[in-house]
Design a protein around this motif. Structure first.
Motif, PDB file in Angstrom:
ATOM      1  N   VAL A 173       0.810  -1.211   0.000  1.00 41.83           N
ATOM      2  CA  VAL A 173       0.000   0.000   0.000  1.00 41.83           C
ATOM      3  C   VAL A 173       0.847   1.267   0.000  1.00 41.83           C
ATOM      4  O   VAL A 173       0.505   2.263  -0.638  1.00 41.83           O
ATOM      5  N   ASP A 174       1.987   1.253   0.699  1.00 41.80           N
ATOM      6  CA  ASP A 174       2.760   2.478   0.890  1.00 41.80           C
ATOM      7  C   ASP A 174       4.240   2.136   1.049  1.00 41.80           C
ATOM      8  O   ASP A 174       4.613   0.959   1.182  1.00 41.80           O
ATOM      9  N   ASP A 175       5.074   3.161   1.009  1.00 44.61           N
ATOM     10  CA  ASP A 175       6.512   3.031   1.235  1.00 44.61           C
ATOM     11  C   ASP A 175       6.915   3.948   2.382  1.00 44.61           C
ATOM     12  O   ASP A 175       6.285   4.985   2.617  1.00 44.61           O
ATOM     13  N   ILE A 176       7.969   3.573   3.090  1.00 40.69           N
ATOM     14  CA  ILE A 176       8.552   4.446   4.110  1.00 40.69           C
ATOM     15  C   ILE A 176      10.046   4.512   3.856  1.00 40.69           C
ATOM     16  O   ILE A 176      10.711   3.475   3.655  1.00 40.69           O
ATOM     17  N   LEU A 211       1.864   5.287  13.394  1.00 41.64           N
ATOM     18  CA  LEU A 211       1.086   4.057  13.475  1.00 41.64           C
ATOM     19  C   LEU A 211       0.499   3.731  12.101  1.00 41.64           C
ATOM     20  O   LEU A 211       0.553   2.586  11.623  1.00 41.64           O
ATOM     21  N   GLY A 212      -0.028   4.748  11.440  1.00 41.60           N
ATOM     22  CA  GLY A 212      -0.604   4.563  10.109  1.00 41.60           C
ATOM     23  C   GLY A 212       0.440   4.213   9.063  1.00 41.60           C
ATOM     24  O   GLY A 212       0.206   3.365   8.194  1.00 41.60           O
ATOM     25  N   HIS A 213       1.605   4.886   9.112  1.00 40.57           N
ATOM     26  CA  HIS A 213       2.679   4.593   8.153  1.00 40.57           C
ATOM     27  C   HIS A 213       3.068   3.118   8.219  1.00 40.57           C
ATOM     28  O   HIS A 213       3.166   2.428   7.193  1.00 40.57           O
ATOM     29  N   LEU A 214       3.311   2.643   9.434  1.00 46.45           N
ATOM     30  CA  LEU A 214       3.761   1.264   9.600  1.00 46.45           C
ATOM     31  C   LEU A 214       2.667   0.281   9.185  1.00 46.45           C
ATOM     32  O   LEU A 214       2.941  -0.741   8.549  1.00 46.45           O
ATOM     33  N   ALA A 215       1.446   0.596   9.541  1.00 46.27           N
ATOM     34  CA  ALA A 215       0.332  -0.289   9.183  1.00 46.27           C
ATOM     35  C   ALA A 215       0.184  -0.375   7.664  1.00 46.27           C
ATOM     36  O   ALA A 215      -0.072  -1.459   7.114  1.00 46.27           O
ATOM     37  N   ALA A 216       0.350   0.744   6.975  1.00 46.62           N
ATOM     38  CA  ALA A 216       0.189   0.760   5.519  1.00 46.62           C
ATOM     39  C   ALA A 216       1.282  -0.045   4.829  1.00 46.62           C
ATOM     40  O   ALA A 216       1.045  -0.689   3.806  1.00 46.62           O
TER      41      ALA A 216
END
Length: 295
Positions: A173-176, A211-216
């Motif tokens: 869903v996402d990258d960090i 929290l949202g970043h990691l979950a995504a």
């Protein structure tokens, strides 16, 4: 019983741009109708105006304020107790005798009023409320980089800073992007977080965002294996301690079970990195040594 008297007051505003209406309060005039007494206090320096309006003409402002003070001194000398033929006046009316209403950058506010036993004290209180309370420079709030800086220094002392690299963790869903990471079977990623913010909501929102970043990233299970580590800075305002503790709890419950270290645990945090890196290096050396012997 101490005699109390009614007063009115008006605030002098410096309006930098008449189109936007932005202004900074720069003075106060207080008037006692019963005695005709006029008291005033104005800013004597440019103060914080340069920070609010960087393009302000300092010389023009200082000249204008000097002219206002001189005119107010003349008005104060000429005012006296009212008589039967004197119209009731308020501070704004008196102030406009010194600085008439026009389209200049200095403007008077509508009059306010109050009752006091000490007009001088009332003037100081009103000036502090509307003018000088904004003179304190904004307190420096520590950034994420400020929290990482002492970590970097200690890692440099141990010749470990160069072992950390930027790593992008890609999820479905996402990258960090983590600026500080190294790999030992899985990626160990380190993130500084400053919670030295202005209010409780801001502190909680920042924790929830992570929290949202990691979950995504973890969603879908396609991301590389990684272990998050946070080193966090506390707010300097003790009234925000409860919000800070809530933020820590939010981080600790985030996906991939992050380890959270407070900045007071700096030595422990750096020691953890050092122990893991040294153990990894020792294991690699042992494997190379065993491999050469088996050959």
């Amino acid at each position: 019983m101490t005699d109390r008297t009614t007063y009115t007051y008006t605030v002098l505003r410096y309006v930098h741009d008449v189109l936007t209406g932005e202004f900074v309060n720069v003075g106060v005039v207080l008037f006692l109708p019963s005695s005709g007494t006029v008291k005033f206090k104005t800013r004597s320096t440019i103060g914080r105006l340069k920070g609010v309006f960087p393009d302000i003409d300092r010389k023009a402002f200082v000249r204008a304020m000097h002219a206002v003070r001189r005119a107010l001194q003349g008005v104060a000398r000429n005012e006296g107790p009212p008589d039967l033929f004197t119209d009731v006046q308020d501070a704004a009316t008196i102030a406009r005798k010194a600085l008439p209403l026009d389209d200049s950058s200095l403007q008077w506010s509508p009059s306010g009023s109050g009752v006091t036993a000490d007009p001088g004290q009332a003037l100081e209180r009103i000036y502090a409320r509307f003018v000088s309370r904004y003179d304190c420079p904004p307190r420096h709030r520590r950034s994420d980089e400020d929290i990482w800086r002492p970590v970097r220094r200690k890692l440099e002392e141990k010749n470990l800073a160069q072992r950390l690299q930027e790593k992008s963790i890609h999820g479905e869903v996402d990258d960090i992007i983590f600026k500080h990471a190294w790999k030992n079977g899985q990626w160990h990623v380190y993130e500084p977080l400053s919670f030295d913010l202005a209010d409780a909501d801001g502190i909680k929102v920042k924790a929830r965002e992570w929290l949202g970043h990691l979950a995504a990233v973890v969603a879908g299970g396609d991301a590389e294996r990684f272990k998050p580590h946070f080193i966090v800075g506390a707010p300097t305002d003790p009234k925000l301690t409860d919000a800070y503790r809530t933020a820590l709890a939010i981080l600790e419950r985030a996906p991939n079970s992050p380890e959270v270290f407070e900045e007071t645990e700096l030595d422990t945090f750096v020691a953890r990195i050092e122990d893991e890196v040294r153990a990894h290096d020792a294991e690699q050396d042992s494997r190379r040594h065993d491999g050469s012997r088996s050959y």
